[in-house]
Design a protein around this motif. Structure first.
Motif, PDB file in Angstrom:
ATOM      1  N   UNK A  31     -45.516 -18.023   7.265  1.00  0.00           N
ATOM      2  CA  UNK A  31     -44.149 -17.749   7.167  1.00  0.00           C
ATOM      3  C   UNK A  31     -43.023 -18.420   8.321  1.00  0.00           C
ATOM      4  N   UNK A  32     -43.641 -18.829   9.237  1.00  0.00           N
ATOM      5  CA  UNK A  32     -42.292 -19.084  10.455  1.00  0.00           C
ATOM      6  C   UNK A  32     -42.002 -20.294  10.679  1.00  0.00           C
TER       7      UNK A  32
ATOM      8  N   UNK B 164     -37.768 -23.683   9.611  1.00  0.00           N
ATOM      9  CA  UNK B 164     -37.593 -24.908   8.271  1.00  0.00           C
ATOM     10  C   UNK B 164     -36.220 -24.959   8.006  1.00  0.00           C
ATOM     11  N   UNK B 165     -35.021 -24.429   8.047  1.00  0.00           N
ATOM     12  CA  UNK B 165     -33.756 -24.884   7.919  1.00  0.00           C
ATOM     13  C   UNK B 165     -32.885 -25.440   9.214  1.00  0.00           C
TER      14      UNK B 165
ATOM     15  N   UNK C 228     -40.334 -14.320  17.647  1.00  0.00           N
ATOM     16  CA  UNK C 228     -39.778 -13.430  16.074  1.00  0.00           C
ATOM     17  C   UNK C 228     -40.790 -12.930  16.038  1.00  0.00           C
ATOM     18  N   UNK C 229     -40.455 -11.087  16.164  1.00  0.00           N
ATOM     19  CA  UNK C 229     -41.685  -9.933  15.653  1.00  0.00           C
ATOM     20  C   UNK C 229     -41.606  -9.985  14.157  1.00  0.00           C
ATOM     21  N   UNK C 230     -40.365  -9.733  13.796  1.00  0.00           N
ATOM     22  CA  UNK C 230     -40.509  -8.620  12.297  1.00  0.00           C
ATOM     23  C   UNK C 230     -40.967  -9.516  11.285  1.00  0.00           C
ATOM     24  N   UNK C 231     -41.040 -10.875  11.156  1.00  0.00           N
ATOM     25  CA  UNK C 231     -41.881 -12.122  10.409  1.00  0.00           C
ATOM     26  C   UNK C 231     -43.338 -11.168   9.856  1.00  0.00           C
ATOM     27  N   UNK C 232     -43.432 -10.752  10.960  1.00  0.00           N
ATOM     28  CA  UNK C 232     -44.932 -10.520  11.553  1.00  0.00           C
ATOM     29  C   UNK C 232     -45.142  -9.160  11.238  1.00  0.00           C
ATOM     30  N   UNK C 233     -44.590  -8.643  11.458  1.00  0.00           N
ATOM     31  CA  UNK C 233     -45.047  -7.290  11.328  1.00  0.00           C
ATOM     32  C   UNK C 233     -44.943  -6.762  10.256  1.00  0.00           C
TER      33      UNK C 233
END
Length: 291
Positions: free
Chosen positions: A151-152, A157-158, A216-221
């Motif tokens: 996910x990260x 990637x961009x 980053x926090x939101x994607x992992x949550x």
């Protein structure tokens, strides 16, 4: 016909005043950001430096502030970055090489380029939803470090693609032509000439992108990273937490002492970020080529 001397002096004087005014405006804007940043850093250091000790680094999280540590979150972050870096590097640099060296400049290439640029501005929570759907549920990876790393990698990637493209564009075409003139194939030219010359920019872009991933926090949550972990991950399929999530958990606690524990965690996170940025500067200067 030239302007009269007095009118020319007034024009030059007006331009100088405008330049000074512009300088003061831009300096004021920059100063506001610097002052706010320094204020935040001083506040964090004052609150957290007294709680930063060896026990804090080696203890697991606890419901008691005096016993709380960041060990599991620290190792979870190390696991996350260790897996994310090669995945993002291979995909990002490979995409950049294809777009710059192999792809024809047509509408399809421009379409890909525009979408990559747009992905850089997509909110991180969207990548979290994608990771939850694709990796956690679709591929059956569950709430594991590997799902978080994928996910990260998508998130940064961009940034890596754009930075790598700019690094490749900065290499003079004369170097490529010289390699072709000596009988080198396209891949030999890219591997032995272009990539070594573009390596400083590519590595700098990758490290700065990873610096964003650390915070980053939101994607992992979204993919189900835990907020309380009392063990150290031992494999990519283990459950995990990372330092931003652990800091968020501490800040949300009602006890006042947890605010100081969170400040100590922020200091550790900042130290890691500064180390990565320093590494990026070192690599850029070490491998810098002047053409």
């Amino acid at each position: 016909m030239s302007l009269p001397r007095e009118q020319l002096k007034r024009t030059l004087s007006g331009r100088k005043r405008f330049d000074r005014l512009s300088y003061l405006v831009f300096l004021s804007c920059t100063s506001v950001g610097i002052v706010v940043l320094c204020t935040l850093l001083i506040d964090v250091l004052i609150n957290g430096i007294g709680w930063l000790n060896w026990d804090f680094l080696t203890n697991y999280p606890s419901r008691r502030p005096a016993n709380a540590g960041i060990k599991s979150a620290f190792f979870g972050t190390i696991w996350m970055i260790t897996l994310t870096a090669p995945i993002a590097f291979v995909l990002g640099v490979g995409t950049a090489i294809y777009l710059e060296e192999y792809a024809k400049k047509n509408w399809f290439t421009r379409f890909i380029q525009v979408n990559i640029s747009n992905l850089a501005g997509v909110p991180s929570i969207v990548f979290g939803i994608l990771g939850l759907t694709l990796f956690v549920r679709g591929m059956g990876l569950g709430r594991s470090i590997l799902a978080g790393a994928f996910t990260m990698a998508l998130l940064i990637l961009p940034i890596i693609v754009v930075a790598s493209q700019e690094a490749l564009k900065s290499i003079p075409q004369e170097l490529r032509h010289a390699s072709y003139a000596l009988g080198g194939t396209k891949w030999q030219t890219i591997r032995r000439i272009v990539l070594p010359a573009a390596l400083p920019g590519i590595l700098t872009g990758n490290i700065l992108a990873l610096s964003r991933a650390i915070g980053e926090t939101a994607p992992l949550i979204m993919i189900g990273a835990l907020t309380f972990v009392a063990f150290t991950p031992s494999s990519p399929l283990d459950q995990f937490t990372v330092m931003p999530i652990q800091i968020f958990n501490w800040i949300s606690r009602p006890q006042e002492d947890f605010q100081y524990v969170a400040a100590a965690g922020i200091i550790v996170l900042l130290a890691m970020l500064l180390t990565m940025n320093a590494l990026a500067i070192y690599l850029r200067n070490k491998f810098q080529h002047k053409f």
